[in-house]
Design an enzyme around this catalytic site. Structure first.
Site, PDB file in Angstrom:
ATOM      1  N   ASP A  29      -0.751   4.271   3.667  1.00 25.73           N
ATOM      2  CA  ASP A  29      -0.749   2.746   3.694  1.00 25.73           C
ATOM      3  C   ASP A  29       0.532   2.415   3.387  1.00 25.73           C
ATOM      4  O   ASP A  29       1.383   3.190   2.786  1.00 25.73           O
ATOM      5  CB  ASP A  29      -1.960   2.496   2.486  1.00 25.73           C
ATOM      6  CG  ASP A  29      -2.182   0.880   2.561  1.00 25.73           C
ATOM      7  OD1 ASP A  29      -1.787   0.040   3.374  1.00 25.73           O
ATOM      8  OD2 ASP A  29      -2.332   0.482   1.271  1.00 25.73           O
ATOM      9  N   ASP A  46       1.635  -1.257   1.839  1.00 26.60           N
ATOM     10  CA  ASP A  46       1.744  -2.041   0.361  1.00 26.60           C
ATOM     11  C   ASP A  46       1.083  -1.616  -0.549  1.00 26.60           C
ATOM     12  O   ASP A  46      -0.131  -1.231  -0.289  1.00 26.60           O
ATOM     13  CB  ASP A  46       1.182  -3.589   0.797  1.00 26.60           C
ATOM     14  CG  ASP A  46       2.169  -4.428   1.668  1.00 26.60           C
ATOM     15  OD1 ASP A  46       3.019  -5.186   1.398  1.00 26.60           O
ATOM     16  OD2 ASP A  46       1.745  -4.166   3.252  1.00 26.60           O
ATOM     17  N   ASP A 105      -4.338   2.116  -1.816  1.00 27.21           N
ATOM     18  CA  ASP A 105      -4.384   1.494  -3.120  1.00 27.21           C
ATOM     19  C   ASP A 105      -5.571   0.489  -2.893  1.00 27.21           C
ATOM     20  O   ASP A 105      -5.933  -0.147  -4.064  1.00 27.21           O
ATOM     21  CB  ASP A 105      -3.083   0.902  -3.377  1.00 27.21           C
ATOM     22  CG  ASP A 105      -2.905  -0.422  -2.578  1.00 27.21           C
ATOM     23  OD1 ASP A 105      -2.723  -0.262  -1.208  1.00 27.21           O
ATOM     24  OD2 ASP A 105      -2.578  -1.643  -2.851  1.00 27.21           O
TER      25      ASP A 105
HETATM   26 MG   LIG Z   1      -2.232  -1.446   0.278  1.00 26.43          MG
END
Ligand SMILES: [Mg+2]
Length: 250
Positions: free
Chosen positions: A25, A27, A200
């Site tokens: 991922d 961000d 996240d």
């Molecule tokens: Mg993310």
């Protein structure tokens, strides 16, 4: 750690990159989250690290992001070559999704823009295949916004409503980072390798679950509930982990 699952083990095992398919991922994993999506900064060593990982995995490294692909490429123009955007609806080199440029997409943009006009704490992020409404600066509005957006998606089957960190997203149904990873794992150079995923957000959970089920290494970044058995605290720890794996690669 708050929200930890019973099976949580923090320290991820070493990944043998020569046999791994690495899915990252963007961000909150490779870059720190910022108050606005366009306010992130890319750490100077990141492109070189991506290039090393791509080489060490024989090309089986991909960014898997909720951002549109073109937006991602503003920050990481060249590496890795494979990237999946819009939560899986856009794949580098792949065909365009039917929602791109459609009347449904314009209707969603208008609807979300009208919601955002009510409060200066709200931020609209238009994407190639959806719209995000960020409420990080106005968290008291979350419940009310969710009701309004759910009413919109009930009338517009071209969209599903997805909660994310400090945001709600309207995006096409039937897509997901898990489906995107599964599709990539069917093709060279990813096929036959052990999948590794780092994410996240709540939108990463299906991908983390898919990778764990497939016998791979699923790593949650940051706090919060997760199905992932491994966890690191922040993007700087991700960089250290990945650099260590790259260092150990032949
Ligand atoms: Mg993310």
């Amino acid at each position: 750690m708050p929200g930890s699952a019973a099976t949580l083990i923090d320290r991820p095992p070493a990944a043998e990159l020569s046999g791994a398919a690495l899915f990252l991922d963007f961000d909150g994993v490779l870059v720190d989250l910022a108050p606005r999506p366009d306010a992130i900064t890319v750490p100077a060593p990141l492109p070189a690290l991506m290039a090393r990982l791509e080489a060490a995995t024989g090309g089986a490294t991909a960014i898997v992001t909720g951002r549109g692909l073109a937006d991602l490429r503003r920050y990481l123009p060249d590496v890795p070559k494979m990237a999946v955007g819009s939560h899986g609806a856009e794949r580098a080199g792949g065909p365009a999704h039917p929602l791109a440029g459609s009347a449904d997409l314009r209707a969603a943009e208008r609807f979300v823009a009208a919601l955002a006009e009510r409060d200066r704490g709200l931020l609209v992020e238009e994407k190639p295949l959806g719209v995000s409404l960020h409420y990080r600066a106005a968290p008291h509005l979350a419940a009310e916004l969710e009701v309004e957006l759910a009413r919109f998606t009930a009338a517009r089957p071209a969209f599903e409503l997805h909660p994310a960190k400090g945001a709600f997203e309207l995006r096409p149904p039937g897509i997901g980072k898990d489906h995107a990873i599964e599709a990539l794992m069917g093709d060279a150079p990813f096929a036959g390798r052990m999948p590794v995923y780092l994410g996240d957000d709540t939108t990463d959970e299906p991908a983390l679950a898919w990778v764990a089920r497939a016998g791979g290494i699923a790593i949650k970044v940051g706090p919060g509930e997760s199905c992932a058995p491994y966890r690191v605290a922040a993007p700087k720890d991700v960089h250290a982990l990945l650099a260590g794996w790259a260092e150990a690669a032949p």
